[in-house]
Design a protein around this motif. Structure first.
Motif, PDB file in Angstrom:
ATOM      1  N   GLY B  28       0.809  -1.212   0.000  1.00 31.68           N
ATOM      2  CA  GLY B  28       0.000   0.000   0.000  1.00 31.68           C
ATOM      3  C   GLY B  28       0.841   1.261   0.000  1.00 31.68           C
ATOM      4  N   ILE B  29       1.990   1.211   0.661  1.00 31.78           N
ATOM      5  CA  ILE B  29       2.818   2.410   0.748  1.00 31.78           C
ATOM      6  C   ILE B  29       3.747   2.541  -0.444  1.00 31.78           C
ATOM      7  CG2 ILE B  29       4.642   3.556   2.053  1.00 31.78           C
ATOM      8  CD1 ILE B  29       3.364   2.174   4.539  1.00 31.78           C
ATOM      9  N   SER B  30       4.530   1.503  -0.681  1.00 29.36           N
ATOM     10  CA  SER B  30       5.598   1.683  -1.668  1.00 29.36           C
ATOM     11  C   SER B  30       5.390   0.881  -2.935  1.00 29.36           C
ATOM     12  CB  SER B  30       6.932   1.298  -1.031  1.00 29.36           C
ATOM     13  OG  SER B  30       6.832   0.015  -0.470  1.00 29.36           O
ATOM     14  N   GLY B  31       4.282   0.156  -3.032  1.00 28.31           N
ATOM     15  CA  GLY B  31       4.038  -0.607  -4.242  1.00 28.31           C
ATOM     16  C   GLY B  31       4.961  -1.803  -4.402  1.00 28.31           C
ATOM     17  N   ILE B  32       5.655  -2.162  -3.333  1.00 21.91           N
ATOM     18  CA  ILE B  32       6.532  -3.328  -3.405  1.00 21.91           C
ATOM     19  C   ILE B  32       5.759  -4.546  -2.920  1.00 21.91           C
ATOM     20  CG2 ILE B  32       8.586  -4.442  -2.448  1.00 21.91           C
ATOM     21  CD1 ILE B  32       9.783  -1.631  -2.153  1.00 21.91           C
ATOM     22  N   ALA B  33       5.701  -5.574  -3.765  1.00 23.64           N
ATOM     23  CA  ALA B  33       5.112  -6.836  -3.322  1.00 23.64           C
ATOM     24  C   ALA B  33       6.250  -7.657  -2.736  1.00 23.64           C
ATOM     25  CB  ALA B  33       4.464  -7.559  -4.493  1.00 23.64           C
ATOM     26  N   ILE B 168       3.205   9.165  -0.329  1.00 25.48           N
ATOM     27  CA  ILE B 168       4.026   8.366  -1.229  1.00 25.48           C
ATOM     28  C   ILE B 168       3.161   7.410  -2.029  1.00 25.48           C
ATOM     29  CG2 ILE B 168       5.729   6.501  -1.279  1.00 25.48           C
ATOM     30  CD1 ILE B 168       7.149   8.946  -0.738  1.00 25.48           C
ATOM     31  N   ALA B 169       2.185   6.815  -1.330  1.00 24.15           N
ATOM     32  CA  ALA B 169       1.340   5.832  -1.989  1.00 24.15           C
ATOM     33  C   ALA B 169       0.560   6.467  -3.125  1.00 24.15           C
ATOM     34  CB  ALA B 169       0.385   5.188  -0.988  1.00 24.15           C
ATOM     35  N   GLN B 170       0.172   7.745  -2.944  1.00 23.46           N
ATOM     36  CA  GLN B 170      -0.667   8.360  -3.968  1.00 23.46           C
ATOM     37  C   GLN B 170       0.137   8.902  -5.131  1.00 23.46           C
ATOM     38  OE1 GLN B 170      -3.470  11.090  -2.381  1.00 23.46           O
ATOM     39  NE2 GLN B 170      -4.641   9.476  -1.399  1.00 23.46           N
ATOM     40  N   ASP B 171       1.205   9.582  -4.856  1.00 21.93           N
ATOM     41  CA  ASP B 171       1.985  10.144  -5.954  1.00 21.93           C
ATOM     42  C   ASP B 171       3.406  10.396  -5.485  1.00 21.93           C
ATOM     43  OD1 ASP B 171       3.106  11.487  -8.028  1.00 21.93           O
ATOM     44  OD2 ASP B 171       1.319  12.666  -8.465  1.00 21.93           O
ATOM     45  N   GLU B 172       4.301   9.521  -5.936  1.00 21.51           N
ATOM     46  CA  GLU B 172       5.650   9.578  -5.422  1.00 21.51           C
ATOM     47  C   GLU B 172       6.354  10.888  -5.788  1.00 21.51           C
ATOM     48  OE1 GLU B 172       7.734   5.944  -5.686  1.00 21.51           O
ATOM     49  OE2 GLU B 172       9.673   6.901  -5.434  1.00 21.51           O
ATOM     50  N   SER B 173       6.189  11.334  -7.037  1.00 26.30           N
ATOM     51  CA  SER B 173       6.963  12.510  -7.439  1.00 26.30           C
ATOM     52  C   SER B 173       6.465  13.767  -6.731  1.00 26.30           C
ATOM     53  CB  SER B 173       6.924  12.678  -8.959  1.00 26.30           C
ATOM     54  OG  SER B 173       5.618  12.558  -9.428  1.00 26.30           O
ATOM     55  N   THR B 174       5.148  13.861  -6.545  1.00 26.55           N
ATOM     56  CA  THR B 174       4.621  15.014  -5.827  1.00 26.55           C
ATOM     57  C   THR B 174       5.109  15.006  -4.385  1.00 26.55           C
ATOM     58  OG1 THR B 174       2.652  14.816  -7.172  1.00 26.55           O
ATOM     59  CG2 THR B 174       2.539  16.309  -5.303  1.00 26.55           C
ATOM     60  N   ALA B 175       5.088  13.797  -3.781  1.00 25.58           N
ATOM     61  CA  ALA B 175       5.544  13.689  -2.399  1.00 25.58           C
ATOM     62  C   ALA B 175       7.002  14.128  -2.281  1.00 25.58           C
ATOM     63  CB  ALA B 175       5.369  12.253  -1.911  1.00 25.58           C
ATOM     64  N   GLY B 179       9.154  17.352  -0.005  1.00 20.42           N
ATOM     65  CA  GLY B 179      10.194  17.088   0.977  1.00 20.42           C
ATOM     66  C   GLY B 179      10.018  15.783   1.714  1.00 20.42           C
ATOM     67  N   ILE B 180       9.273  14.856   1.145  1.00 16.36           N
ATOM     68  CA  ILE B 180       9.158  13.537   1.765  1.00 16.36           C
ATOM     69  C   ILE B 180      10.187  12.625   1.096  1.00 16.36           C
ATOM     70  CG2 ILE B 180       7.660  11.563   2.134  1.00 16.36           C
ATOM     71  CD1 ILE B 180       5.293  13.522   1.974  1.00 16.36           C
ATOM     72  N   ASP B 181      11.007  11.990   1.901  1.00 15.35           N
ATOM     73  CA  ASP B 181      12.069  11.146   1.375  1.00 15.35           C
ATOM     74  C   ASP B 181      11.498   9.781   1.023  1.00 15.35           C
ATOM     75  OD1 ASP B 181      14.201   9.571   0.886  1.00 15.35           O
ATOM     76  OD2 ASP B 181      15.338  10.122   2.664  1.00 15.35           O
ATOM     77  N   SER B 182      11.299   9.544  -0.279  1.00 16.97           N
ATOM     78  CA  SER B 182      10.585   8.328  -0.663  1.00 16.97           C
ATOM     79  C   SER B 182      11.417   7.076  -0.418  1.00 16.97           C
ATOM     80  CB  SER B 182      10.151   8.402  -2.117  1.00 16.97           C
ATOM     81  OG  SER B 182      11.230   8.149  -2.967  1.00 16.97           O
ATOM     82  N   ASP B 183      12.745   7.214  -0.439  1.00 11.81           N
ATOM     83  CA  ASP B 183      13.578   6.044  -0.156  1.00 11.81           C
ATOM     84  C   ASP B 183      13.451   5.636   1.307  1.00 11.81           C
ATOM     85  OD1 ASP B 183      14.470   5.671  -2.669  1.00 11.81           O
ATOM     86  OD2 ASP B 183      16.278   6.877  -2.421  1.00 11.81           O
ATOM     87  N   LEU B 184      13.448   6.634   2.167  1.00 13.57           N
ATOM     88  CA  LEU B 184      13.289   6.350   3.594  1.00 13.57           C
ATOM     89  C   LEU B 184      11.924   5.709   3.852  1.00 13.57           C
ATOM     90  CD1 LEU B 184      14.487   6.674   6.448  1.00 13.57           C
ATOM     91  CD2 LEU B 184      13.254   8.825   6.589  1.00 13.57           C
ATOM     92  N   MET B 185      10.905   6.279   3.203  1.00 11.31           N
ATOM     93  CA  MET B 185       9.554   5.739   3.378  1.00 11.31           C
ATOM     94  C   MET B 185       9.477   4.302   2.872  1.00 11.31           C
ATOM     95  SD  MET B 185       7.885   8.045   4.851  1.00 11.31           S
ATOM     96  CE  MET B 185       8.982   9.280   5.468  1.00 11.31           C
TER      97      MET B 185
END
Lengths: 333, 290, 250
Positions: B28-33, B168-175, B179-185
């Protein structure tokens, strides 16, 4: 002093568009060797190998076919984690055809291949509407569930399986049947993927919306790719049923799912030749490593991770580049 | 019998929900199965077993330690494997699948199979409701499952980190631009998913014994629930757990235990035909947005 | 050809969750017309295009194409009827060279049906089409991988892919955005040529100056509603359009 690696194409003109200007036997050989060597190799090897290694060759051909089947799906953007599903469906179809209906193995195998392809396509049809991991998830769990269903309901011989299935006429028929299927699949599907039809399949993986926008029904094309891959996988299962003269729950086991993926990834996805090369490396290797038994799958599992991270292009791309280009170090000012 | 079946169906629902929660959260968060989910589940149980039997730690302490170890492992998997192949579905799927398979088969090879590999229950007692025996462990699982679902809801709707996850779940690039660190998330999502697998494992395994094949079962269950409910949807997860949980228990009680797996498989196939993205899935709508 | 509009959009509604994207949108389009669809950002222009091309299903309302109800038809089926579109965010096949990108539309059932068969040499047709939209033949740019092409060429590739489908109705979603003045100037003749061939065109644009030079009529959207319709110059004079564009409080 700074240096950089310069890559230079070998001097055969217009190789890219498939039109060749050949001027010598050497150049003819250059172009035909990559095709002739595997073809001749597979056809001559059985004659020089002993009984044991002939079996290894046979199993290599089966895994190469499963890897090719996996690669065709992967090229269309469907990542299967359950080649065992196709393999198992084919195995049971052929087993039942022979066991219950008494169909001759040489007839049962192709019929089971088609039947297995149809069943797997129908079962997976709904998943084609979705992108990404759904296909992987469903292909992973269906064979695992089928094992438990066969175990619990005791259908098709249950845990005992079906034994006493007729073998193929002779070991030479066995070997040359599967090797010629492998060569036909390798060259045939390679040609298919490089044709415009194959381009459509690859484009679906690249950008499915854009393909739809060209008025192409991608679900129909995905279903076709699934049928081709499913039939190929089912053919392997059907064939092995007659080699073992037995079919049982192990046909849905993860071995048949993981080894083809490992072969395709190690060899290099996207070329089919890579998948074959991968199987040609991994299957004999696992024979040599037979002593470590169950550790083989452990080894494949982690090996796969290392390869996908470090060398995602696979070995074949590397060899292909070396064959078509030579490189040298040049000084940079 | 009917009443007892309902109670056990409820327990089964809670077990399914808690089993699938971590897998669902990560996706749900990062799209990783995370196909190594089943392996993490089993790993946590073995780690805890070893801490208790080899180091003599009390069980409750081993629970915390093994959850922590699993979470760190999840973070490491993200940092050293998934980060390098981020965005390539093929590589992500194969990498997590390879890790999971390798780990489960490693345990199999090392011979960690047998009746001595069990974990103690938290409260070894039971009581009667009507003529149904109810054990505290299952009740505990149900309570924890309920608390986790509620807690996760509060977490994702009312905390900064949770909101960042949803961003992050909704739109990674916007997040990213916010200033949200998508790698950390992403790392946290995999880590928390693994932690939830460990928690589920330490609650559920005491009901039986530890074995690597359980890892595949857990993966099957988690995937089945997620496929039926719709990947990444917590509401879907709960509804799907109820459907599968009740369907399994009732077929078990009234039809025969050999049919339970067929019921699950049938449920998956029916849902896929009727609504491919699952009952509460948003996959289709996402595809619609161009 | 039957008289009457080629396309009729009839009281279309679309909402995403709670967001009303399109509200009671109606307009008609005559054969051979060039319609501009304009409006501020987020006014529902792209959603309107997605609805017509079938990528999004409307909540209510109907889309009639040549007298046939195409509401809810799958996007590929819409294309086969002769409606082709481009995407605002270009969608090339990044793994392929530019001219191989063209093979996909040239392989389309629509093309097969239009020319009564398949092209013998699709590569050659692809190169011709690309040259038409400005891939200079002697520059080898058509052979470059789509992943290295600059935005200007990607936009032209997007246009070429739509033209390859031999559409009767062509929908161009912000074709000019992100292009330099010179690039726009070089594409305008392509569009004018398409008009001469009798194609009906809908253009979504932010570049009003360029659009008004070629458009017959414009429809102005704001908050998913049609707020004006008419000749380009007249439309810009209406109060509501001024408000929408200049942000005057209502």
């Amino acid at each position: 002093m700074e240096r950089r690696l310069e890559r230079i194409d070998r001097g055969i003109k217009a190789r890219a568009s498939g039109v060749f200007a050949l001027s010598s036997w050497r150049e003819m050989l250059y172009l035909s060797a990559p095709r002739l060597i595997p073809a001749l190799g597979f056809l001559l090897l059985p004659l020089v190998l002993d009984n044991y290694w002939q079996k290894v060759l046979l199993s290599m051909a089966v895994f190469a076919l499963l890897a090719i089947s996996w690669d065709i799906l992967a090229q269309t953007g469907m990542i299967s984690l359950g080649q065992g599903l196709f393999f198992g469906l084919g195995a049971y179809c052929s087993g039942i055809l022979n066991h219950s209906l008494g169909l001759h193995p040489l007839l049962a195998v192709p019929v089971a291949a088609i039947l297995g392809g149809v069943i797997s396509t129908v079962v997976l049809l709904p998943v084609l509407r979705l992108r990404g991991v759904y296909f992987s998830m469903v292909t992973l769990i269906i064979p695992l569930m089928l094992i438990r269903i066969i175990e619990a309901t005791k259908i098709f011989g249950g845990t005992e399986g079906l034994s006493g299935i007729a073998p193929l006429p002779s070991k030479w028929v066995e070997l040359y049947f599967i090797l010629s299927v492998l060569l036909a699949a390798l060259f045939g599907f390679r040609r298919m993927l490089s044709s415009d039809y194959g381009l459509v399949l690859k484009a679906i993986k690249d950008n499915d919306l854009s393909v739809i926008n060209a008025g192409i029904n991608i679900y129909w094309y995905k279903a076709q790719a699934l049928f081709i891959a499913g039939s190929l996988g089912a053919l392997c299962g059907a064939f092995m049923t007659h080699v073992y003269m037995f079919v049982g729950m192990p046909v849905f086991a993860l071995d048949y799912s993981i080894l083809p993926i490992a072969a395709a990834v190690v060899g290099g996805p996207g070329t089919l030749a890579g998948a074959t090369l991968g199987a040609a490396i991994l299957v004999p290797l696992s024979e040599i490593l037979r002593g470590i038994g169950g550790l083989r799958i452990v080894f494949y599992g982690y090996f796969l991770v290392v390869f996908i991270v470090v060398l995602p292009e696979g070995i074949f791309h590397y060899i292909e580049r070396k064959y078509h280009q030579f490189d040298r170090w040049v000084e940079v000012e | 019998m009917f009443f007892g079946t309902i109670i056990y169906a409820l327990f089964n629902t809670a077990i399914l929900a808690i089993t699938a929660l971590g897998f669902n959260l990560t996706f749900g968060i990062s799209g990783i199965a995370n196909f190594s989910y089943g392996a993490m589940y089993i790993l946590a149980a073995y780690v805890s077993w070893m801490l208790v039997h080899l180091l003599g730690l009390p069980f409750w302490l081993s629970v915390f330690v093994s959850i922590a170890i699993t979470m760190v492992l999840g973070a490491l998997i993200y940092r050293f494997v998934l980060l390098r192949v981020r965005g390539q579905v093929l590589s992500e799927v194969i990498a997590t699948f390879g890790i999971g398979l390798g780990t489960l088969e490693l345990f199999q090879y090392l011979g960690f199979v047998g009746f001595e590999y069990t974990l103690p229950v938290f409260i070894d007692d039971s009581f009667m409701i009507g003529d149904t025996v109810v054990d505290w462990q299952r009740l505990l699982i149900t309570i924890v499952a309920g608390m986790l679902v509620a807690g996760l809801w509060v977490f994702t709707h009312h905390t900064r980190l949770g909101l960042a996850f949803r961003g992050i779940a909704q739109d990674e690039s916007t997040a990213l631009t916010l200033g949200i660190d998508s790698d950390l998330m992403g790392m946290l999502s995999v880590s928390m998913g693994c932690g939830l697998a460990a928690l589920a494992s330490l609650l559920i395994i005491p009901l039986g014994s530890i074995s690597p094949s359980e890892g595949y079962d857990v993966l099957i269950k988690a995937l089945a629930v997620c496929i039926i409910g719709g990947l990444g949807s917590t509401g879907g997860l709960i509804v799907a757990s109820f459907i599968v949980g009740f369907a399994e228990r009732f077929t078990d009680a009234y039809v025969g235990s050999q049919w339970t797996m067929i019921v699950s498989l049938a449920a998956i196939l029916i849902v896929l035909v009727v609504k491919p993205s699952g009952l509460f899935g948003r996959q289709k709508e996402l595809a619609e947005r161009i | 050809m039957a008289e009457g509009p080629i396309l009729k959009v009839d009281r279309l509604y679309k909402h995403f969750g709670g967001v009303q994207a399109i509200t009671e949108l109606s307009f008609e389009l005559a054969e051979g017309e060039l319609l501009g669809l304009i409006g501020p950002n987020g006014s529902g222009k792209t959603t309107a295009v997605n609805l017509i091309s079938g990528f999004v299903k409307p909540s209510r309302g109907a889309i009639i194409y040549r007298g046939r109800d195409i509401t809810g038809l799958a996007p590929y089926a819409v294309v086969r009827l002769g409606i082709a579109r481009t995407f605002q965010m270009v969608k090339p096949f990044y793994q392929l060279p530019a001219y191989k990108n063209m093979i996909i539309p040239l392989y389309s059932p629509r093309v097969k049906q239009m020319i009564g068969g398949r092209y013998g040499d699709r590569d050659a047709v692809a190169l011709d089409l690309l040259e038409e939209v400005g891939f200079e033949r002697d520059s080898q740019v058509a052979y470059k991988s789509a992943s290295v092409l600059p935005q200007g060429y990607l936009k032209r590739l997007e246009l070429a892919k739509a033209i390859a489908l031999k559409p009767d109705l062509l929908i161009l979603d912000e074709l000019f955005s992100g292009l330099s003045l010179a690039e726009v100037a070089s594409i305008v003749p392509v569009i004018e040529k398409l008009r001469k061939e009798g194609k009906t065109i809908i253009m979504i644009e932010h570049r009003l100056k360029e659009l008004f030079r070629i458009a017959d009529r414009v429809v102005v959207l704001n908050y998913g509603m049609k707020i004006a319709e008419g000749k380009p110059e007249q439309v810009m004079e209406t109060e509501e359009v001024k408000k929408a564009y200049l942000g005057v409080e209502v």
